[in-house]
Design an enzyme around this catalytic site. Structure first.
Site, PDB file in Angstrom:
ATOM      1  N   SER A 154       0.832  -1.204   0.000  1.00 36.76           N
ATOM      2  CA  SER A 154       0.000   0.000   0.000  1.00 36.76           C
ATOM      3  C   SER A 154       0.862   1.249   0.000  1.00 36.76           C
ATOM      4  CB  SER A 154      -0.897   0.017   1.230  1.00 36.76           C
ATOM      5  OG  SER A 154      -1.547   1.269   1.338  1.00 36.76           O
TER       6      SER A 154
ATOM      7  N   TYR B  39      -1.716   0.232  10.425  1.00 36.65           N
ATOM      8  CA  TYR B  39      -1.820  -0.416   9.122  1.00 36.65           C
ATOM      9  C   TYR B  39      -0.603  -0.054   8.263  1.00 36.65           C
ATOM     10  CZ  TYR B  39      -3.771  -1.073   4.358  1.00 36.65           C
ATOM     11  OH  TYR B  39      -3.985  -1.427   3.048  1.00 36.65           O
TER      12      TYR B  39
END
Ligand SMILES: Cc1cc2nc3c(=O)[nH]c(=O)nc-3n(C[C@H](O)[C@H](O)[C@H](O)COP(=O)(O)OP(=O)(O)OC[C@H]3O[C@@H](n4cnc5c(N)ncnc54)[C@H](O)[C@@H]3O)c2cc1C
Lengths: 246, 441
Positions: free
Chosen positions: A138, A151
Site C-alpha cells: 500500500s 496499518y
C-alpha cells in the site's frame, strides 16, 4: 499439448482478489483461489470457469494461521507459476491505539502472514528456478501517517520484505512484484471519502497486476499520480509533516 | 441518508443507500420502502427507494454458461458491457441492448429495455427464461413462464417493484463477428422518415435520428440507420472478428454552464450532423458494434453537459394509427421552442412482453430537455397529446409525468398491482417513482 500457466490468489474473496483472478483467467491462466471461507469462494470459481473456460480450484487458507503454511504449500496439487497475495486488513486505527489484540491482528494480517507465506513460495520457486511473486502492499506504507500508522507500518514492513526478497530472488530467476494500489473503490474503503482523481476501480488493479507480471515490472503504483503524491509526502521534512492532518 | 438521483440528475432526493455483499445481506437490507438499483442509468426516480436504495452492482458473477446453446445464468449486477466484452469474443452477444452498455442485467429486466431491434425481435425480457426473485415477503422464489408466471411477467418491465432480482437465466445470441453492416438513409421530412422506418421493418436493427431544430418543410428530417450482424466474409481482409471496446477516454469533467446548450449551438450541431450523415447515406459499410449501438458511451459522464440542474428525457410511444399526426405536432412544438435536445430518436416498437412493459406497436420518440424555465408545463402539454393518441411514457426515463398520464397509458396497472400485492408485505418494495405515480396514498 503444453499445459496452461497457473496463478494462485491468496485472499481471493476480496474485490481486488476477484479482479486479479479474472485478469489472469482472461489471459488464459488456470486460477487457484485461496481464502478462509472456501464455500463462499465457490461462486467466484464458477464465474471464472464460465467466463474464460479455464480451470479454477479452491484452497483453504488463513493468513493468521502461520503454523498451517508449510502444510498449505505442500498440499497444493502443483506449484503455481504466479502467486499473488492480496491479503490485508485495514482495521480501525482508533481502536488499534488502545486495543492491542486489534493492533496485533492488523500487523499480522498485513505483514507477518503475507511475508511468511510469500517467503515460503520464494524458496520453492528458487528451487525450481522460476516463478513470480506478487505482494499487494500500500502507498500507506511509504510514510506513517497519524490517521493509519498501525496499518501503514505493517505495509511498510511488507514492502521492505518484498524489496529484499526481490534483490535475493532475482538472481535465482524468480521475479517479485510490489503493488501499491492507492485508493481503490472496494468493500474495504466503502463509506470512506476517496479523492476522485486518485481513485481506481478494482478491475484496474487486477489488470495492472497481470501487466506487471507479464512485463516483469518491480514496483507498481496503480495510478501513476500516486508515485508523485508519495514522492512529495516522503520528502516532506518531519517538522512539516507532523503538523499536517491526514 | 444520501442524496441520490438518476442519470438525468433530476430529481435529487434523500435515500438510505446500502450495498450488500451477499444474497442473505440483501434480504436483511430490505425495510419498508426499499428498491433495487442497478447502474443508475434510469433517468428519473425509478431506481431510488422510498426509504432505502439497495445497490446491486457488486453481484457481478456468471454462474454458468453453455457455449452450445448460449444459455447463461448470472447475477443481476452483471453489466451488459461486461457480457459483451467477455462473451463477444466467444461468439455471443445479448439479444437486446439499449443505447448504453453500462446497464445491469437486473435493470435491463426491470425496465424490459428495448433496442434497435424491438420491431422484429422484441425486448430484453423475451430472452429471459427465469429469474431468482427476493420478494417483499422475504421469500426467494424462482419465476419463469411456467413457474409463478404472474410474478415473472410482472417482473419483466416491473421497474423493480415485484422484488429484488438476484439472478437470471437468459439466452445470448450467437454471432459470427462483433461488427454491424450499417446502411444510412436520409429522409427530408417526417413522412419520409416514417416511410423509411416502415421500409426498414425487415432490417434487424433500425432507428432514426431526427433533427428537431428543423422546422416547416424540413420538420422531421432525419437520418435512418439500418443494421445487420456482419458475417466473417463481410469483414476486410485481416480484420479481427471482434472489435476492441475501449473504455470511455473522454469525460466531461465539470457541469457545463447551461448557456452552452442554446438554440444556436443546438441548431448548428444538428445542421452539421445531418449534413455529414446525409453525405454517407446510400451505401452500406461495416462498423464496430460499439459506436453502432452505444454512440454516447464514448464520452463518460455526458449527462453533465446539461448543467447542474439536470435534464429530462421525454420518451413516448404512440400507437401506429395515430402516430403521424401526433408526432408531427410534438416535433413542431419542440422546434418552435428552440431549446430541444440534440438527441432526438425515433424508432418503431412491437408488442411488449411484461405486464407493465413500455413498448406497444407504434413509434417511439425520445427527446432531451435541460431542466429550466417552464419545461415542466411544456411537457405536461405534450403529455396531453400523447394520452389523447392512446400513447404512454417510458418509466425508465420518467421523472415528472402525472398520475393521470400514467394511469391512462398503462391500463394493466390494476393487474400489476394485484400481483405486486401478493408478493409484498407492508409496502416493503416501493420506489420514489411508485410513490409518485401509483402507490396508494
Ligand atoms: C445513454 C442512455 C441510453 C439509453 N437507451 C435506452 C434504450 O435504447 N432503450 C431502453 O429501453 N432504455 C434505454 N436507456 C434506459 C436504461 O436502459 C434503463 O433505464 C435501464 O433500466 C438501466 O439499467 P440500470 O442497471 O442502470 O438500472 P437502474 O437505473 O439502476 O434501475 C432501473 C430500474 O431497474 C430496477 N432494478 C435495477 N436492478 C434491479 C434488480 N437487481 N432487481 C430488481 N430491480 C432492479 C430499479 O429498481 C429501477 O426501477 C438508456 C439510458 C441511457 C443513460
Amino acid at each position: 499439448m503444453t499445459s496452461r500457466k497457473t496463478a494462485l490468489v491468496l485472499g481471493g474473496s476480496s474485490d481486488i482478489g476477484r479482479a486479479a483472478a479474472r485478469a489472469f483467467a482472461k489471459a488464459g491462466y488456470d486460477v487457484g483461489l485461496a481464502g478462509r471461507d472456501v464455500a463462499a469462494l465457490e461462486p467466484d470459481a464458477a464465474d471464472l470457469r464460465a467466463r474464460y473456460n479455464v480451470e479454477a480450484n479452491l484452497h483453504k487458507f488463513d493468513v493468521l494461521d502461520t503454523a498451517s503454511f508449510d502444510g498449505f504449500v505442500a498440499a497444493l496439487p502443483a506449484l503455481p507459476d504466479v502467486v499473488i497475495s492480496i491479503v490485508g486488513l485495514l482495521g480501525v486505527q482508533q481502536n488499534a491505539e488502545s486495543d492491542l489484540a486489534h493492533a496485533t491482528t492488523i500487523m499480522r494480517s498485513n505483514y507477518e502472514g503475507p511475508s511468511l507465506i510469500l517467503g515460503l513460495f520464494a524458496e520453492k520457486f528458487l528451487a525450481r528456478g522460476a516463478g513470480t511473486i506478487v505482494g499487494v502492499s500500500s502507498v500507506a506504507g511509504d510514510r506513517g501517517r497519524a490517521s493509519n500508522y498501525v496499518y501503514g507500518s505493517a505495509k511498510a514492513g511488507f514492502s521492505a520484505f518484498l524489496s529484499g526478497l526481490r534483490a535475493r530472488a532475482s538472481r535465482g530467476g524468480v521475479h517479485v512484484v510490489t503493488v501499491k494500489p492507492g485508493f481503490v473503490r472496494t468493500k474495504m474503503t466503502e463509506g470512506m471519502k476517496l479523492i476522485g482523481p486518485l481513485t481506481v476501480e478494482a478491475p484496474v488493479v487486477g489488470d495492472a497486476i497481470l501487466q506487471a507480471v507479464e512485463k516483469k515490472t518491480e514496483v507498481v503504483y496503480v495510478s501513476g499520480k500516486w508515485r508523485l503524491v508519495m514522492l512529495i509526502i516522503k520528502t516532506l521534512p518531519e517538522a512539516v509533516f507532523k503538523k499536517l492532518k491526514f | 441518508m444520501t442524496l441520490v438521483s438518476g442519470w438525468g440528475r433530476f430529481p435529487v432526493v434523500d435515500s438510505d443507500v446500502l450495498r450488500p455483499r451477499s444474497f442473505a445481506a440483501v434480504g436483511d437490507a430490505v425495510v419498508a420502502g426499499s428498491v433495487a438499483r442497478g447502474n443508475g442509468r434510469a433517468y428519473g426516480d425509478a431506481a431510488i427507494g422510498a426509504v432505502r436504495t439497495i445497490g446491486m452492482t457488486g453481484f457481478d458473477r456468471i454462474r454458468s454458461f453453455d457455449p452450445a446453446t448460449g444459455r447463461i445464468r448470472l447475477e443481476a449486477g452483471v453489466q451488459l458491457a461486461d457480457l459483451i466484452d467477455t462473451f463477444g469474443p466467444r461468439g455471443f452477444l445479448p439479444f437486446v441492448v439499449p443505447g448504453t452498455r453500462f446497464v445491469s442485467v437486473g435493470g435491463a429486466i426491470a425496465a424490459d429495455v428495448h433496442g434497435k431491434n424491438h420491431h422484429c425481435e422484441g425486448g430484453f425480457g423475451r430472452y429471459v427464461d427465469s429469474i431468482l426473485l427476493r420478494t417483499g415477503q422475504g421469500q426467494t422464489i424462482e419465476v419463469s413462464r411456467e413457474q409463478n408466471s404472474d410474478a415473472f411477467f410482472a417482473t419483466i418491465g416491473g421497474m423493480g417493484l415485484t422484488g429484488i432480482i438476484l439472478e437470471a437465466t437468459m439466452r445470448l445470441r450467437p454471432v459470427e463477428t462483433g461488427w454491424i453492416r450499417e446502411r444510412v438513409i436520409s429522409a427530408s421530412d417526417l413522412d419520409a422518415a416514417m416511410r423509411a422506418l416502415d421500409a426498414g421493418d425487415a432490417a434487424t436493427y433500425s432507428v432514426a435520428w431526427i433533427d428537431c431544430a428543423a422546422r416547416g418543410r424540413d420538420l422531421g428530417r432525419s437520418l435512418i440507420y439500418l443494421g445487420e450482424h456482419a458475417s466473417r466474409d463481410e469483414l476486410a481482409e485481416g480484420a479481427a472478428a471482434f472489435p476492441v471496446g475501449k473504455n470511455p477516454n473522454l469525460a466531461v469533467p465539470v457541469d457545463l454552464p447551461s448557456m452552452t446548450l442554446n438554440r444556436f449551438s443546438i441548431r448548428a450541431f444538428n445542421e452539421l450532423y445531418y449534413r455529414m450523415g446525409a453525405r454517407r447515406a446510400g451505401g452500406s459499410h461495416v462498423v464496430s458494434l460499439y459506436p453502432y449501438f452505444f454512440p454516447l458511451d464514448a464520452i463518460a459522464d455526458w449527462n453533465r453537459i446539461y448543467g447542474k440542474r439536470g435534464f429530462l428525457q421525454h420518451q413516448c410511444v404512440i400507437p401506429e394509427r395515430n402516430a403521424r399526426a401526433v408526432l408531427g405536432e410534438i416535433l413542431d412544438r419542440v422546434a418552435r421552442r428552440g431549446d430541444a435536445s440534440f438527441l432526438a430518436v425515433l424508432k418503431k416498437l412491437g408488442q411488449g412482453d411484461g405486464i407493465l412493459s413500455f413498448p406497444l406497436p407504434g413509434y417511439t420518440l425520445a427527446l432531451d430537455f435541460p431542466v429550466k424555465g417552464d419545461i415542466l408545463n411544456f411537457l405536461d402539454e405534450i403529455d396531453r397529446l400523447v394520452v389523447a393518441a392512446g400513447g404512454r411514457l417510458y418509466l425508465a426515463k420518467d421523472a415528472r409525468q402525472s398520475r393521470a398520464t400514467f394511469e391512462a397509458g398503462y391500463p394493466a396497472l390494476p393487474r400489476f398491482n394485484a400481483i405486486r400485492k401478493s408478493l409484498d408485505l407492508n409496502g416493503a418494495i416501493r420506489s420514489k417513482l411508485s410513490q409518485r405515480l401509483f402507490d396508494e396514498v
